[in-house]
Design a protein around this motif. Structure first.
Motif, PDB file in Angstrom:
ATOM      1  N   GLY A 194       1.045  -1.817  -0.367  1.00 43.06           N
ATOM      2  CA  GLY A 194       0.244  -0.032   0.050  1.00 43.06           C
ATOM      3  C   GLY A 194       0.832   1.014  -0.152  1.00 43.06           C
ATOM      4  N   MET A 195       1.789   0.798   0.570  1.00 41.57           N
ATOM      5  CA  MET A 195       2.771   2.689   0.767  1.00 41.57           C
ATOM      6  C   MET A 195       3.935   2.300   0.723  1.00 41.57           C
ATOM      7  N   PRO A 196       4.895   3.272  -0.066  1.00 44.06           N
ATOM      8  CA  PRO A 196       6.276   2.924  -0.129  1.00 44.06           C
ATOM      9  C   PRO A 196       7.646   3.427   1.467  1.00 44.06           C
ATOM     10  N   TYR A 197       8.322   2.677   0.697  1.00 39.10           N
ATOM     11  CA  TYR A 197       9.426   2.075   2.450  1.00 39.10           C
ATOM     12  C   TYR A 197       9.820   3.468   2.520  1.00 39.10           C
ATOM     13  N   PRO A 198      10.188   4.199   3.550  1.00 34.67           N
ATOM     14  CA  PRO A 198       9.860   3.698   5.148  1.00 34.67           C
ATOM     15  C   PRO A 198       8.862   4.230   5.386  1.00 34.67           C
ATOM     16  N   GLN A 199       7.692   4.933   4.966  1.00 33.85           N
ATOM     17  CA  GLN A 199       6.747   5.230   4.957  1.00 33.85           C
ATOM     18  C   GLN A 199       5.481   4.031   5.565  1.00 33.85           C
ATOM     19  N   ASN A 200       5.284   3.171   4.913  1.00 32.38           N
ATOM     20  CA  ASN A 200       5.264   2.177   5.612  1.00 32.38           C
ATOM     21  C   ASN A 200       4.879   1.710   6.869  1.00 32.38           C
ATOM     22  N   LEU A 201       6.327   1.188   6.848  1.00 28.93           N
ATOM     23  CA  LEU A 201       7.032   0.913   8.848  1.00 28.93           C
ATOM     24  C   LEU A 201       6.396   1.606   9.277  1.00 28.93           C
ATOM     25  N   GLU A 202       6.441   3.694   9.476  1.00 26.78           N
ATOM     26  CA  GLU A 202       6.275   4.560  10.501  1.00 26.78           C
ATOM     27  C   GLU A 202       4.709   4.308  10.206  1.00 26.78           C
ATOM     28  N   THR A 203       4.065   3.814   9.436  1.00 25.03           N
ATOM     29  CA  THR A 203       2.602   3.886   9.814  1.00 25.03           C
ATOM     30  C   THR A 203       1.913   2.688  10.259  1.00 25.03           C
ATOM     31  N   ALA A 204       2.827   1.735  10.126  1.00 23.93           N
ATOM     32  CA  ALA A 204       2.588   0.665  10.585  1.00 23.93           C
ATOM     33  C   ALA A 204       2.653   0.609  12.259  1.00 23.93           C
ATOM     34  N   LYS A 205       3.790   1.288  12.573  1.00 26.82           N
ATOM     35  CA  LYS A 205       4.254   1.501  13.964  1.00 26.82           C
ATOM     36  C   LYS A 205       3.195   2.291  14.510  1.00 26.82           C
ATOM     37  N   GLU A 206       2.813   3.031  13.563  1.00 29.04           N
ATOM     38  CA  GLU A 206       2.212   4.860  14.799  1.00 29.04           C
ATOM     39  C   GLU A 206       0.605   3.705  14.832  1.00 29.04           C
ATOM     40  N   ILE A 207       0.327   2.913  13.640  1.00 28.93           N
ATOM     41  CA  ILE A 207      -1.060   2.671  13.750  1.00 28.93           C
ATOM     42  C   ILE A 207      -1.270   1.139  15.150  1.00 28.93           C
TER      43      ILE A 207
END
Length: 143
Positions: free
Chosen positions: A57-70
């Motif tokens: 759904g998202m590029p790295y590292p935005q995907n990781l930051e979003t997953a951690k935030e959620i």
């Protein structure tokens, strides 16, 4: 309520995965993270999250930051996050940070798996020693 909690406290014993050999099928394995297992044994709230948005759904590292935030938001509200994925042929319920990072870094290279594919992915890995780092799409409703 007490009998339900007693049943939940034993879930980890029933689903704890055995080491898989590339030459032998050791089916029936599901890995539940210690945090999720503890929450289930206490009867606490667990929120299942599919991993598709992280890897597709998202590029790295935005995907990781979003997953951690959620996951952080879920924890702040008193529940335990349980991101769902199949890693090396073993369904995981709740990912460790290293596993979450792997999912995020490899992104779209990761195979998306629907419910109809789960048995095939797990059995192919266990029978033939394939190393599918495969993630579930739409599996969270079964948790």
């Amino acid at each position: 309520m007490e009998s339900a909690n007693a049943r939940l406290s034993n879930i980890h014993n029933h689903l704890d995965p055995q080491p898989c050999s590339s030459n032998h099928f050791k089916g029936g394995s599901i890995k539940i993270s210690p945090e999720v297992s503890d929450a289930l044994s206490r009867g606490a709230a667990v929120v299942a999250l599919e991993s598709t948005i992280i890897c597709h759904g998202m590029p790295y590292p935005q995907n990781l930051e979003t997953a951690k935030e959620i996951e952080g938001i879920i924890r702040q509200n008193g529940a335990v996050p349980a991101t769902i994925a199949i890693l090396d042929g073993i369904p995981h319920i709740g990912l460790q940070i290293e596993e979450l990072e792997w999912v995020a870094k490899f992104g779209a290279q990761v195979r998306k798996t629907a419910r109809r594919d789960i048995a095939s992915v797990v059995s192919d890995h266990n029978l033939f020693g394939f190393h599918h780092h495969t993630y579930l799409h739409g599996f969270t409703s079964s948790i």
